[in-house]
Scaffold this active site. Structure first.
Site, PDB file in Angstrom:
ATOM      1  CB  CYS A   2       5.276  -0.674  13.851  1.00 45.25           C
ATOM      2  SG  CYS A   2       6.020   0.953  13.772  1.00 45.25           S
ATOM      3  NE  ARG A  27       2.971  -5.122  10.822  1.00 42.01           N
ATOM      4  CZ  ARG A  27       1.810  -4.967  10.216  1.00 42.01           C
ATOM      5  NH1 ARG A  27       1.420  -5.857   9.340  1.00 42.01           N
ATOM      6  NH2 ARG A  27       1.025  -3.954  10.501  1.00 42.01           N
ATOM      7  CD1 TRP A  75       9.254   1.551   7.508  1.00 42.04           C
ATOM      8  CD2 TRP A  75       7.725   3.103   7.975  1.00 42.04           C
ATOM      9  NE1 TRP A  75       9.186   2.411   6.433  1.00 42.04           N
ATOM     10  CE2 TRP A  75       8.266   3.378   6.694  1.00 42.04           C
ATOM     11  CE3 TRP A  75       6.748   3.965   8.469  1.00 42.04           C
ATOM     12  CZ2 TRP A  75       7.857   4.451   5.902  1.00 42.04           C
ATOM     13  CZ3 TRP A  75       6.337   5.045   7.697  1.00 42.04           C
ATOM     14  CH2 TRP A  75       6.893   5.273   6.428  1.00 42.04           C
ATOM     15  CG  ASN A 101       1.319  -1.037  13.692  1.00 40.84           C
ATOM     16  OD1 ASN A 101       0.638  -1.911  13.181  1.00 40.84           O
ATOM     17  ND2 ASN A 101       1.796  -0.050  12.984  1.00 40.84           N
ATOM     18  N   GLY A 102       1.008   2.345  14.751  1.00 39.92           N
ATOM     19  CA  GLY A 102      -0.022   3.301  14.330  1.00 39.92           C
ATOM     20  C   GLY A 102       0.465   4.717  14.527  1.00 39.92           C
ATOM     21  CD  GLU A 487       4.850  -4.050  -9.993  1.00 36.54           C
ATOM     22  OE1 GLU A 487       4.433  -2.955  -9.611  1.00 36.54           O
ATOM     23  OE2 GLU A 487       5.258  -4.915  -9.202  1.00 36.54           O
ATOM     24  CE  LYS A 491       8.255  -4.927  -7.176  1.00 40.35           C
ATOM     25  NZ  LYS A 491       6.857  -4.744  -7.130  1.00 40.35           N
ATOM     26  CD  GLU A 494       8.864  -1.751  -4.477  1.00 40.82           C
ATOM     27  OE1 GLU A 494       8.015  -1.649  -3.592  1.00 40.82           O
ATOM     28  OE2 GLU A 494       8.876  -2.695  -5.291  1.00 40.82           O
ATOM     29  CG  HIS A 510       4.721  14.053 -25.902  1.00 40.36           C
ATOM     30  ND1 HIS A 510       4.497  15.010 -26.859  1.00 40.36           N
ATOM     31  CD2 HIS A 510       4.068  12.943 -26.319  1.00 40.36           C
ATOM     32  CE1 HIS A 510       3.709  14.511 -27.813  1.00 40.36           C
ATOM     33  NE2 HIS A 510       3.449  13.248 -27.500  1.00 40.36           N
ATOM     34  CE  LYS A 609       4.700  -8.263   1.013  1.00 32.39           C
ATOM     35  NZ  LYS A 609       4.969  -7.565  -0.255  1.00 32.39           N
TER      36      LYS A 609
HETATM   37  C1  G6P Z   1       3.837  -1.004   0.162  1.00 30.49           C
HETATM   38  C2  G6P Z   1       4.491  -2.270  -0.326  1.00 30.49           C
HETATM   39  C3  G6P Z   1       4.077  -2.551  -1.769  1.00 30.49           C
HETATM   40  C4  G6P Z   1       2.562  -2.593  -1.895  1.00 30.49           C
HETATM   41  C5  G6P Z   1       1.909  -1.337  -1.322  1.00 30.49           C
HETATM   42  C6  G6P Z   1       0.408  -1.504  -1.197  1.00 30.49           C
HETATM   43  O1  G6P Z   1       4.356   0.084  -0.507  1.00 30.49           O
HETATM   44  O2  G6P Z   1       5.898  -2.175  -0.236  1.00 30.49           O
HETATM   45  O3  G6P Z   1       4.615  -3.792  -2.169  1.00 30.49           O
HETATM   46  O4  G6P Z   1       2.221  -2.729  -3.238  1.00 30.49           O
HETATM   47  O5  G6P Z   1       2.416  -1.069  -0.013  1.00 30.49           O
HETATM   48  O6  G6P Z   1       0.144  -2.506  -0.259  1.00 30.49           O
HETATM   49  P1  G6P Z   1      -1.110  -3.438  -0.250  1.00 30.49           P
HETATM   50  O7  G6P Z   1      -0.864  -4.396   0.870  1.00 30.49           O
HETATM   51  O8  G6P Z   1      -2.306  -2.567  -0.001  1.00 30.49           O
HETATM   52  O9  G6P Z   1      -1.196  -4.121  -1.571  1.00 30.49           O
END
Ligand code: G6P
Length: 614
Positions: A2, A27, A75, A101-102, A487, A491, A494, A510, A609
């Site tokens: 949010c 956000r 969100w 937000n929260g 990673e 990616k 996501e 395994h 994010k």
């Molecule tokens: C969310 C974002 C990711 C990020 C993660 C941790 O899932 O989409 O891109 O890696 O949060 O966020 P931070 O700001 O703590 O790195």
């Protein structure tokens, strides 16, 4: 999660709020809404499911006038994403409007109490209790808006950043925070409210960072009045934010993610600037040298983070254990915080976070603090909650990252961890002078090598077109490149919504090997390092089962190249630096697969994010 924005001044609020919301859309983008006080001091609320663009369309032809307003991009946590659950929420009498937000943890008990007092609820959100509660307290104790908010929040358990405005009250905007980010922008005869600086940077670079449990009254003609929930006066100094407008614009790229992938040579230079001295071939990291005794006596280092930052942390373990010989554990923050971990006074906790606002990471910090650990943070956002909660640390200086899928934040986190491990290893005498010099030399050349890999963009785009059919992907790597496999898989899932798994290459036999058939794409990360031959054997096992191999290899590779269907050749470097190179083609690959499939690359479904809820 949010985004909130607010304005009070002499300009029209609506365009400022909409622009702010667009900047904060990373956000959350389930719904958007705005509340405005028009010249007759009526309070108009417009809100709708979907993105800010939909809100703009919805507001066409409506009365959007007013010099004071609040706005929200959501969100969803409590209540599905729909018009009803969108913010702002009105109070019962529709005299107040509030954005939040929260998460309000005790919302059910407050709701019960308010229902008994005759209040009815129109949404399924936890937020709506706040606005009704403030109205109830305001009427019952005959308070002004500021005092009513202050008093009400004493009953609230949970996290919040809020903005509230009132019908008939044209010169007051009230804001408060606990656990969720909120900054106040101080302009010439105007004030702003934002979840972060990107929302307000066009108008002012003077900001006040509110602390937890503080309430602010922004009133035209006077300076902000700030008091704690316990009614103590607070005087914050006004800070300057350093953020350029071009840093938060796409600059000709179709997506922020692609821009941020291509920005990595620059962001890594910013990250190493003043730290890596190319003339003397040495690294100076004051955070480490200033706290060297703390590190010298550390029995153990604990790294905690979420998402991509956790993957950087895993690479940190390989780096610190190899170069500094200090035992390192890495754990996702949401697990660490709830599992009664053994944390000793001599331990050092390294939280890693791009945003500096991730709720689980913050909670893990608090837990480790209570047990006496020293907290050394790695953060991108200057002045963020995590940066402020740590004892010391290093900023990554990647610049603002806006694409939801993290790219440049990851490589700068890994660069900081590398510089930390090298500095510490040198101080502790756990690496030879020769190794130190050689690795620093290699690090100093890393951005040129990344530039070379970025030139493969079109070649990788071509490979991507072949694999848009896939419903599953596997990513394999070993040693330093096992976290890179994780990673790469993250990616892809996501942003393309293709299921992908990252695995240690040798562990494949395994279980995951059962998934391999002639349709299954497998990305193998196989630079020519110490265990290259072992990876070659793993590639043979895949080939024998007819899997489609996309290999990341070093220029001049022979063995893997013979077996792979597609090869992406990258320059070689010191083994411990390979993640900084191998991850780049994986970012580009997932970007193109997702964009060819027409996905919303910068704002993938269900994600946000900055995850400020647990
Ligand atoms: C969310 C974002 C990711 C990020 C993660 C941790 O899932 O989409 O891109 O890696 O949060 O966020 P931070 O700001 O703590 O790195």
């Amino acid at each position: 999660m949010c985004g909130i924005v607010g304005y009070i001044g002499h300009k029209e609020a609506f365009p400022i709020l909409i622009k702010g919301l667009k900047r904060l859309e990373y956000r959350g983008y389930d719904s958007a809404g705005v509340a405005l006080l028009n010249k007759d001091l009526d309070l108009n609320v417009y809100k709708t499911k979907g993105k800010v663009k939909q809100l703009e369309a919805y507001c066409k032809g409506k009365d959007i006038s007013g010099n004071i307003g609040i706005a929200h991009t959501r969100w969803a946590t409590h209540g599905e994403p729909n018009d009803r659950n969108a913010h702002p929420h009105y109070s019962q009498s529709e005299n107040l409007a509030l954005i939040h937000n929260g998460i309000i943890e005790n919302y059910l008990s407050i709701k019960k109490l308010l229902i008994n007092e005759g209040y009815s609820f129109k949404s399924d959100t936890d937020t709506e209790v706040l606005v009704h509660l403030i109205e109830y307290v305001k009427n019952r104790y005959k308070l002004d808006l500021f005092d009513a908010v202050k008093r009400s929040l004493n009953f609230v358990v949970g996290a919040y950043a809020i903005g509230v405005i009132e019908k008939g009250n044209s010169d007051t905007l009230v804001a408060a925070r606990k656990g969720s980010p909120l900054i106040l922008g101080v302009g010439e005869g105007e004030f702003f409210l934002g979840s972060d600086a990107t929302a307000i940077i066009e108008y002012t670079s003077n900001v006040i960072y509110l602390n937890d449990e503080e309430v602010a009254e922004l009133r035209l003609g006077s300076s902000p009045k700030i008091r704690t929930l316990k009614d103590q006066e607070v005087n914050h100094e006004i800070k300057k934010i350093e953020l350029a407008l071009e840093d938060i614009e796409k600059g000709g790229y179709p997506h922020f993610m692609l821009k941020e992938i291509h920005e990595q040579p620059k962001s890594l230079e910013m990250c190493m600037n003043g730290r890596l001295n190319r003339e003397l071939m040495e690294i100076k990291l004051s955070g480490i040298t200033d706290n060297i005794e703390r590190f010298r006596s550390a029995k153990r280092i604990l790294i905690t983070a979420c998402g991509t930052s956790w993957h950087a942390g895993l690479i940190g373990k390989y780096l610190i254990e190899e170069l500094c010989r200090i035992p390192v554990e890495v754990e996702v923050a949401s697990e660490l915080r709830y599992r009664y971990p053994v944390i000793e006074k001599d331990d050092i906790l390294i939280p890693i976070s791009q945003s500096g606002e991730t709720a689980d990471t913050l909670a893990a910090i608090e837990l480790a603090k209570e047990q006496g650990a020293f907290i050394y943070g790695i953060c991108n956002v200057v002045g963020s909650s995590i940066a402020r909660a740590t004892d010391s640390g290093t900023y990554t200086h990647a610049g603002p990252e806006i694409g939801v899928a993290s790219t440049k934040a990851f490589t700068t986190q890994v660069a900081v961890l590398t510089m930390m491990a090298l500095t510490l290893g040198k101080e502790l005498g756990t690496i030879s002078q020769e190794r130190y010099k050689k690795t620093v030399q290699e690090l100093s050349e890393i951005t040129h090598k990344i530039e070379k890999i970025l030139l493969l963009d079109k070649e990788i785009e071509k490979i991507s077109t072949v694999f848009t059919y896939a419903r599953n992907f596997m990513y394999l790597g070993r040693g330093y490149n096992y976290p890179v496999a994780l990673e790469g898989a993250l990616k892809l899932k996501e942003i393309s919504y293709i299921h992908a798994e990252g695995y240690p290459a040798a562990e494949m036999k395994h279980g995951p090997i059962a998934l391999i058939d002639d349709e299954m794409p497998i990305v193998v990360i196989s630079p020519k390092v110490r265990i290259y031959d072992k990876v070659v054997s793993n590639v043979q096992e895949i080939k024998a089962r007819k899997g489609k191999i996309i290999a990341i290899v070093n220029e001049g590779d022979v063995d893997v190249k013979k077996m792979a269907d597609f090869c992406i050749e990258i320059p070689s470097t010191d083994e411990c630096l390979t993640p900084l190179l191998t991850v780049i083609p994986l970012q580009i690959l997932s970007y193109y697969i997702a964009s060819i499939k027409g996905r919303d690359v910068d704002q993938p479904r269900n994600l946000a994010k900055s995850v400020t809820v647990e």
